[in-house]
Design a protein around this motif. Structure first.
Motif, short mmCIF file in Angstrom:
data_model
loop_
_atom_site.label_atom_id
_atom_site.label_comp_id
_atom_site.label_asym_id
_atom_site.label_seq_id
_atom_site.Cartn_x
_atom_site.Cartn_y
_atom_site.Cartn_z
N GLY A 18 0.91 -1.36 0.07
CA GLY A 18 0.11 -0.05 0.04
C GLY A 18 0.78 1.14 0.22
N ARG A 19 0.27 2.43 -0.03
CA ARG A 19 1.03 3.68 0.03
C ARG A 19 0.47 4.90 0.27
N PHE A 20 1.09 6.09 0.69
CA PHE A 20 0.28 7.31 1.13
C PHE A 20 1.11 8.28 0.14
N ALA A 21 0.37 8.96 -0.52
CA ALA A 21 1.12 9.61 -1.65
C ALA A 21 0.72 11.30 -1.55
N PRO A 22 1.14 11.83 -0.35
CA PRO A 22 0.81 13.39 -0.27
C PRO A 22 1.34 14.22 -1.23
N SER A 23 0.77 15.39 -1.72
CA SER A 23 1.44 16.30 -2.31
C SER A 23 1.88 17.62 -1.59
N PRO A 24 3.01 17.94 -1.52
CA PRO A 24 3.50 18.93 -0.52
C PRO A 24 2.89 20.53 -0.81
N MET A 56 6.43 11.02 -2.26
CA MET A 56 5.99 12.54 -2.05
C MET A 56 5.65 12.97 -3.51
N GLU A 57 4.37 13.54 -3.77
CA GLU A 57 4.21 13.90 -5.18
C GLU A 57 4.66 15.54 -5.47
N ASP A 58 5.71 15.75 -5.37
CA ASP A 58 6.17 16.73 -5.64
C ASP A 58 6.64 17.22 -7.21
N LEU A 74 -5.39 2.96 -1.39
CA LEU A 74 -6.51 3.60 -0.41
C LEU A 74 -6.36 4.96 -0.38
N ARG A 75 -7.28 5.70 -0.82
CA ARG A 75 -7.12 7.34 -0.84
C ARG A 75 -8.41 8.09 -0.50
N GLY A 76 -8.67 9.33 -0.75
CA GLY A 76 -9.53 10.12 -0.63
C GLY A 76 -10.53 9.94 -1.85
N1 GLU Z 1 -0.98 13.37 -4.26
C1 GLU Z 1 -2.36 13.17 -4.27
C2 GLU Z 1 -3.11 14.09 -3.37
O1 GLU Z 1 -2.41 14.37 -2.34
C3 GLU Z 1 -2.82 11.85 -4.06
C4 GLU Z 1 -2.45 11.05 -5.06
C5 GLU Z 1 -2.87 9.42 -4.78
O2 GLU Z 1 -3.13 9.03 -3.73
O3 GLU Z 1 -3.11 8.73 -6.06
O4 GLU Z 1 -4.16 14.28 -3.44
#
Ligand code: GLU
Ligand code: ZN
Length: 309
Positions: free
Chosen positions: A22-28, A58-60, A208-210
């Protein structure tokens, strides 16, 4: 997206296994707030419950939208909550070569073309926001242009899948978005492409994300397939909204989290995920997360989370 699918993948009912990534992928674009913590905690609990890995990316990707220092502050905040990730953090700013390669791979399939349509033209299309394929028929001769990936128009080939929280989904990309941008006119790779290339590179099995990203799922599943990979399981958590129905984000004044209140923040996140953690005076993050892993049950996550104002 709407329901009514004739063929779709079954929901994920697989037993715990170590193949889970899994992963958590925040945008800074700002600091971690309550909404992003909820996504982080839910993806962490789901991964750990499956004895899986939990990665942070980190989605920079989009420097103009970023805030100086936010990437480090997000990582420090995760650590303050004892949300420890596996392996090294992946930074999208360092992944240009991989995105370029994917772009070429799609190009070799004859799926890409340049587009220099103005924002004004795109807005005025009768089927907007779906693109009409104008530049596929009249390719621009000189840059600057964006690159679009082509969606076959016929036969209709809808994207179908069962979302872990939102149920059966069906999207006819030709109608909802049409050929979409994977390289922007300003030279930056589009979020849709980068996420898929990185999810493939990191071997992500579960997203798993928003639920604000549910709309992107169809495009991303299409890219997974065109790039020769099966899309991961997807589960879109309901987003936290305030009493006015606004998504909690920087724009709606979601406060950055205070790391010194980490245990309280976690307690609240677990409650919002439908769990009922023991209320102790001296809650600590490690214990709360351990308790959360043992009790995590996606079916208890409420469908809508309204915070009264
Ligand atoms: N970086 C995206 C955001 O913070 C999330 C990307 C993802 O979870 O696929 O909204
Ligand atoms: Zn165009």
């Amino acid at each position: 997206m709407s329901a009514n699918c004739t063929s779709h993948m079954p929901p994920d009912t697989s037993p715990p296994n170590n193949g889970y990534v899994g992963r958590f992928a925040p945008s800074p674009t700002g600091e971690l707030h309550e909404g992003s913590l909820l996504t982080a905690v839910a993806s962490y609990l789901d991964a750990r419950r499956h004895q899986g890995q939990w990665l942070v990316r980190m989605e920079d990707l989009d420097p103009p939208r970023e805030q100086a220092g936010a990437a480090d502050s997000i990582l420090r905040c995760l650590q303050a909550h004892e949300l420890h990730w596996d392996g090294a953090v992946m930074y999208q700013s360092q992944r240009q070569a991989a995105y370029q390669e994917a772009l070429e791979q799609l190009g070799q399939q004859g799926l890409t073309y340049p587009c220099n349509c103005t924002r004004q033209r795109l807005k005025s299309l009768p089927q907007a926001p779906a693109y009409d394929g104008h530049c596929r028929r009249h390719p621009p001769q000189r840059p600057p242009y964006a690159i679009r990936v082509q969606i076959p128009e016929s036969p209709a080939n809808p994207i179908c899948f069962v979302d872990g929280f939102q149920g059966p989904q069906r999207e006819d990309l030709a109608k909802t978005v049409g050929d979409f941008v994977i390289l922007r006119k300003d030279g930056l790779f589009a979020y849709q492409l980068a996420v898929v290339v990185d999810d493939i590179a990191q071997g992500i099995t579960h997203i798993l994300r928003g639920s604000d990203l549910l709309d992107s799922s169809g495009r991303q599943r299409y890219l997974f397939e065109r790039l020769g990979h099966q899309p991961p399981h997807m589960a879109h958590l309901p987003v936290i909204v305030n009493g006015k129905g606004q998504k909690l984000s920087k724009q709606t004044f979601a406060e950055p989290l205070k790391p010194e209140r980490a245990a309280d923040n976690l307690l609240l996140a677990l409650q919002r995920l439908g769990l009922n953690p023991p209320q102790k005076r001296d809650n600590n993050c490690e214990e709360l997360l351990q308790w959360g892993i043992e009790h995590w049950d996606p079916s208890r996550v409420p469908g809508g989370m309204v915070i009264p104002q």
